[in-house]
Scaffold this active site. Structure first.
Site, mmCIF file in Angstrom:
data_model
loop_
_atom_site.group_PDB
_atom_site.id
_atom_site.type_symbol
_atom_site.label_atom_id
_atom_site.label_comp_id
_atom_site.label_asym_id
_atom_site.label_seq_id
_atom_site.Cartn_x
_atom_site.Cartn_y
_atom_site.Cartn_z
ATOM 1 N N GLU A 163 0.821 -1.211 0.000
ATOM 2 C CA GLU A 163 0.000 0.000 0.000
ATOM 3 C C GLU A 163 0.853 1.259 0.000
ATOM 4 O O GLU A 163 1.175 1.811 1.059
ATOM 5 C CB GLU A 163 -0.950 0.022 1.213
ATOM 6 C CG GLU A 163 -2.142 -0.898 1.071
ATOM 7 C CD GLU A 163 -3.173 -0.682 2.182
ATOM 8 O OE1 GLU A 163 -2.829 -0.048 3.202
ATOM 9 O OE2 GLU A 163 -4.307 -1.154 2.017
ATOM 10 N N GLU A 251 -6.722 -7.030 -1.333
ATOM 11 C CA GLU A 251 -7.156 -6.803 0.046
ATOM 12 C C GLU A 251 -8.494 -6.077 0.047
ATOM 13 O O GLU A 251 -8.643 -5.034 -0.577
ATOM 14 C CB GLU A 251 -6.095 -5.994 0.804
ATOM 15 C CG GLU A 251 -6.403 -5.769 2.275
ATOM 16 C CD GLU A 251 -5.266 -5.041 2.996
ATOM 17 O OE1 GLU A 251 -4.081 -5.371 2.727
ATOM 18 O OE2 GLU A 251 -5.555 -4.145 3.808
#
Length: 325
Positions: A163, A251
């Protein structure tokens, strides 16, 4: 054939047909689909047919090592009806990580990889941090080692940066990904590589505007939590898909972005509908027993009980039911 045998035959036939035509990820393993690749914006199997992966993600390796093992992977496959498991390698935290204990943390990932290969699952090897560009040399070394050892297995999927946050796609993230991809491709020319996008892997539009063009079998990560990310993010992702890039949801959660309750069921349903309409793959976060909205296990669950129905939280039950569809 007598009446009793006819009923038995019809029951067996019905069961067989339901397995053959189901989208249940349990019945869509590596042995069925083999080598994955990217065609246009679609993930396809070794026969060039569209394929969808659905499964579960472990959580940070430094904090949840008790689930980085074969019993957990077996439970994720059979109890959580998955054909993919994600193994997030914690890189740097206040409690340590790969940078301070490379061999110990790498062993956790290797244990999951080997269990996934044994149990016929795809496995996402995830470099799990928010500033990977500052550790590019370490990422290259890690993925070089993993791809040398396991790159010949069709099970392996590489996620090079979990991320990113506010980094520029074109000047920072894209060059980082290209350097890590180059190291992987020196050993593994074929397996899927998923690259993180800006804003916690939400700004897939930025990657779509300047995609990686000199490599094959690349997809771009999209993360969402239904309580926080709504139609605006689906619109952004749809536009990126329409531009031609492939998206993989490595995710997602049914709760808020900070992993807290409540579950947003209606928004989760909209996300699943959109994902299935576009035949996108998705991985639920996370397989932990933390008393938290996103956790799929009730507190005190051990690896041997992962994904058994009586040990699933409400979030866990919803994710499992979706994996069966």
């Amino acid at each position: 054939m007598n009446h009793g045998l006819s009923l038995i035959y019809l029951a067996l036939l019905s069961s067989f047909i339901s397995i053959v035509f189901t989208k249940d990820a349990l019945y869509e393993p590596v042995s069925k689909h083999g080598q994955l690749s990217v065609s246009g914006n679609q993930l396809v199997n070794e026969n060039g047919e569209a394929v969808q992966l659905k499964g579960m993600s472990l959580a940070w390796s430094i904090w949840w090592p008790q689930f980085y093992n074969e019993p957990t992977v077996d439970g994720i496959k059979n109890g959580c009806h998955s054909n993919v498991v994600r193994a997030p390698l914690a890189i740097e935290t206040n409690d340590g990580g790969y940078l301070t204990d490379p061999e110990g943390q790498k062993k956790l990932i290797v244990d999951v990889i080997e269990a996934a290969i044994k149990h016929d699952l795809y496995v996402i090897v995830d470099w799990h941090e928010e500033k990977a560009e500052t550790h590019q040399a370490q990422a290259i070394q890690f993925f070089d080692e993993i791809s040398k050892t396991y790159g010949s297995y069709p099970n392996i999927i590489y996620e090079t940066f979990n991320e990113p946050t506010s980094q520029s796609w074109s000047t920072t993230l894209k060059p980082y990904h290209e350097a890590v991809i180059k190291a992987i491709r020196a050993n593994d020319p074929d397996n899927l590589i998923i690259v993180g996008t800006p804003t916690w892997s939400q700004s897939v539009d930025q990657a779509a505007a300047d995609p990686i063009t000199d490599q094959t079998n690349i997809m771009y990560s999209l993360h969402f939590y239904a309580g926080t990310h709504k139609q605006w993010l689906r619109d952004t992702a749809q536009s990126a898909l329409d531009s031609g890039i492939g998206i993989f949801v490595t995710e997602y959660g049914t709760v808020n972005a900070d992993a807290t309750a409540p579950i947003d069921l209606e928004e989760s349903k909209l996300w699943w509908e959109w994902l299935d309409k576009n035949n996108l793959s998705y991985v639920n976060y996370d397989v932990t027993d933390k008393d938290e909205g996103a956790s799929v296990l009730i507190p005190g669950t051990t690896a041997e009980n992962v994904c058994k129905e009586e040990y699933l939280t409400e979030a866990g039950k919803l994710a499992v039911e979706q994996n069966k569809k």
